[in-house]
Motif scaffolding. Structure first.
Motif, PDB file in Angstrom:
ATOM      1  N   PRO A 181       8.375 -79.451 -35.651  1.00  0.00           N
ATOM      2  CA  PRO A 181       8.633 -78.387 -35.048  1.00  0.00           C
ATOM      3  C   PRO A 181       7.925 -77.213 -35.783  1.00  0.00           C
ATOM      4  O   PRO A 181       7.900 -76.089 -35.170  1.00  0.00           O
ATOM      5  N   LEU A 182       7.976 -77.061 -36.844  1.00  0.00           N
ATOM      6  CA  LEU A 182       7.464 -76.054 -37.809  1.00  0.00           C
ATOM      7  C   LEU A 182       6.062 -75.796 -37.589  1.00  0.00           C
ATOM      8  O   LEU A 182       5.615 -74.667 -37.541  1.00  0.00           O
ATOM      9  N   ALA A 183       5.268 -76.856 -37.091  1.00  0.00           N
ATOM     10  CA  ALA A 183       3.810 -76.486 -36.772  1.00  0.00           C
ATOM     11  C   ALA A 183       3.993 -75.813 -35.386  1.00  0.00           C
ATOM     12  O   ALA A 183       2.754 -75.294 -35.027  1.00  0.00           O
ATOM     13  N   GLY A 184       4.789 -75.932 -34.519  1.00  0.00           N
ATOM     14  CA  GLY A 184       4.807 -75.366 -33.245  1.00  0.00           C
ATOM     15  C   GLY A 184       4.986 -73.895 -33.153  1.00  0.00           C
ATOM     16  O   GLY A 184       5.220 -73.303 -32.180  1.00  0.00           O
ATOM     17  N   VAL A 185       5.464 -73.333 -34.176  1.00  0.00           N
ATOM     18  CA  VAL A 185       5.862 -71.742 -34.397  1.00  0.00           C
ATOM     19  C   VAL A 185       5.210 -71.171 -35.542  1.00  0.00           C
ATOM     20  O   VAL A 185       4.796 -71.775 -36.700  1.00  0.00           O
ATOM     21  N   LYS A 186       4.783 -69.865 -35.076  1.00  0.00           N
ATOM     22  CA  LYS A 186       4.075 -69.139 -36.273  1.00  0.00           C
ATOM     23  C   LYS A 186       4.697 -67.517 -36.089  1.00  0.00           C
ATOM     24  O   LYS A 186       4.577 -67.052 -35.049  1.00  0.00           O
ATOM     25  N   ILE A 187       5.132 -66.979 -37.299  1.00  0.00           N
ATOM     26  CA  ILE A 187       5.645 -65.726 -37.204  1.00  0.00           C
ATOM     27  C   ILE A 187       4.285 -64.878 -37.231  1.00  0.00           C
ATOM     28  O   ILE A 187       3.326 -65.030 -38.086  1.00  0.00           O
ATOM     29  N   THR A 188       4.076 -63.861 -36.169  1.00  0.00           N
ATOM     30  CA  THR A 188       2.901 -63.115 -36.170  1.00  0.00           C
ATOM     31  C   THR A 188       3.139 -61.601 -36.356  1.00  0.00           C
ATOM     32  O   THR A 188       2.451 -60.855 -36.476  1.00  0.00           O
ATOM     33  N   ALA A 189       4.475 -61.066 -36.029  1.00  0.00           N
ATOM     34  CA  ALA A 189       4.613 -59.852 -36.140  1.00  0.00           C
ATOM     35  C   ALA A 189       5.769 -59.547 -36.456  1.00  0.00           C
ATOM     36  O   ALA A 189       6.835 -60.307 -36.232  1.00  0.00           O
ATOM     37  N   ALA A 190       6.210 -58.020 -37.097  1.00  0.00           N
ATOM     38  CA  ALA A 190       7.618 -57.797 -37.267  1.00  0.00           C
ATOM     39  C   ALA A 190       7.876 -56.312 -37.073  1.00  0.00           C
ATOM     40  O   ALA A 190       6.881 -55.627 -37.148  1.00  0.00           O
ATOM     41  N   TYR A 191       9.000 -56.014 -36.867  1.00  0.00           N
ATOM     42  CA  TYR A 191       9.489 -54.476 -36.776  1.00  0.00           C
ATOM     43  C   TYR A 191      10.349 -54.507 -37.620  1.00  0.00           C
ATOM     44  O   TYR A 191      11.429 -55.135 -37.960  1.00  0.00           O
ATOM     45  N   PRO A 192       9.979 -53.301 -38.679  1.00  0.00           N
ATOM     46  CA  PRO A 192      10.669 -53.296 -39.929  1.00  0.00           C
ATOM     47  C   PRO A 192      12.285 -52.737 -39.350  1.00  0.00           C
ATOM     48  O   PRO A 192      13.238 -53.362 -40.261  1.00  0.00           O
ATOM     49  N   GLY A 193      12.603 -52.167 -38.589  1.00  0.00           N
ATOM     50  CA  GLY A 193      13.930 -51.627 -38.334  1.00  0.00           C
ATOM     51  C   GLY A 193      14.601 -50.999 -39.880  1.00  0.00           C
ATOM     52  O   GLY A 193      13.878 -50.236 -40.285  1.00  0.00           O
ATOM     53  N   GLY A 194      15.786 -51.428 -40.068  1.00  0.00           N
ATOM     54  CA  GLY A 194      16.387 -50.799 -41.294  1.00  0.00           C
ATOM     55  C   GLY A 194      17.559 -49.755 -40.924  1.00  0.00           C
ATOM     56  O   GLY A 194      17.497 -49.167 -39.764  1.00  0.00           O
ATOM     57  N   SER A 195      18.274 -49.751 -41.910  1.00  0.00           N
ATOM     58  CA  SER A 195      19.551 -48.663 -41.665  1.00  0.00           C
ATOM     59  C   SER A 195      19.334 -47.832 -42.819  1.00  0.00           C
ATOM     60  O   SER A 195      19.986 -48.077 -43.991  1.00  0.00           O
ATOM     61  N   PRO A 196      19.310 -46.474 -42.540  1.00  0.00           N
ATOM     62  CA  PRO A 196      19.145 -45.581 -43.860  1.00  0.00           C
ATOM     63  C   PRO A 196      20.398 -45.385 -44.470  1.00  0.00           C
ATOM     64  O   PRO A 196      20.413 -44.659 -45.526  1.00  0.00           O
ATOM     65  N   ASP A 197      21.488 -45.527 -43.887  1.00  0.00           N
ATOM     66  CA  ASP A 197      23.014 -45.211 -44.355  1.00  0.00           C
ATOM     67  C   ASP A 197      23.530 -46.562 -44.949  1.00  0.00           C
ATOM     68  O   ASP A 197      24.715 -46.503 -45.669  1.00  0.00           O
ATOM     69  N   ILE A 198      22.912 -47.661 -45.186  1.00  0.00           N
ATOM     70  CA  ILE A 198      23.055 -48.668 -46.017  1.00  0.00           C
ATOM     71  C   ILE A 198      21.961 -49.069 -47.188  1.00  0.00           C
ATOM     72  O   ILE A 198      20.879 -49.357 -46.877  1.00  0.00           O
ATOM     73  N   PRO A 199      22.460 -48.812 -48.407  1.00  0.00           N
ATOM     74  CA  PRO A 199      21.629 -48.951 -49.702  1.00  0.00           C
ATOM     75  C   PRO A 199      20.827 -50.099 -49.572  1.00  0.00           C
ATOM     76  O   PRO A 199      19.640 -50.409 -49.762  1.00  0.00           O
ATOM     77  N   ALA A 200      21.592 -51.215 -49.300  1.00  0.00           N
ATOM     78  CA  ALA A 200      20.831 -52.570 -49.474  1.00  0.00           C
ATOM     79  C   ALA A 200      19.645 -52.839 -48.439  1.00  0.00           C
ATOM     80  O   ALA A 200      18.806 -53.504 -48.491  1.00  0.00           O
TER      81      ALA A 200
END
Length: 137
Positions: free
Chosen positions: A58-77
């Motif tokens: 199953p790992l061969a059938g999926v590829k991570i190709t893109a990402a949206y950073p997101g993030g929360s400025p009010d959470i230090p982590a």
């Protein structure tokens, strides 16, 4: 921790491969996975496992190709780690996009990884549109 990450990734990819086969997709089509929220080490770990060129099953059938950073400025982590993880994803060849709409246009399946759970529902609604979404945390 590494075994738990591997089991999680296997569950994600098996689930994606089982439910994302839509009519019109060639059987050999590799599912393009998009990451939402780049403020956790999970995005780097999942990308290494899923995009491993020696992956089989199953790992061969999926590829991570893109990402949206997101993030929360009010959470230090979130705020303090976002740039570093985005940099690592870019170095791995992942395209970083500017919006959830752009991510939705480029991917077949999605992984919501944002540390902050508050935006999860909005993020889900922006990309799901009948497509599989894994929500971490």
């Amino acid at each position: 921790m590494q075994n738990r990450t591997f089991v999680c990734v296997c569950a994600i990819t098996v689930g994606f491969s089982l439910v994302a086969r839509r009519p019109g997709l060639a059987k050999e089509h590799v599912l393009r996975a998009g990451i939402i929220g780049c403020d956790t080490s999970h995005v780097v770990a999942f990308t290494k496992l899923i995009n491993n060129p020696k992956a089989t099953g199953p790992l061969a059938g999926v590829k991570i190709t893109a990402a949206y950073p997101g993030g929360s400025p009010d959470i230090p982590a979130s705020r303090n780690r976002l740039a570093g993880f985005v940099k690592k994803l870019r170095a791995s060849g992942i395209k970083i996009v500017d919006s959830l709409g752009e991510l939705a246009d480029q991917c077949d399946v999605f992984m919501v990884e944002s540390v902050d759970g508050r935006p999860h529902l909005k993020q889900f609604r922006a990309v799901a549109k009948g497509r599989p979404v894994f929500i971490d945390k």
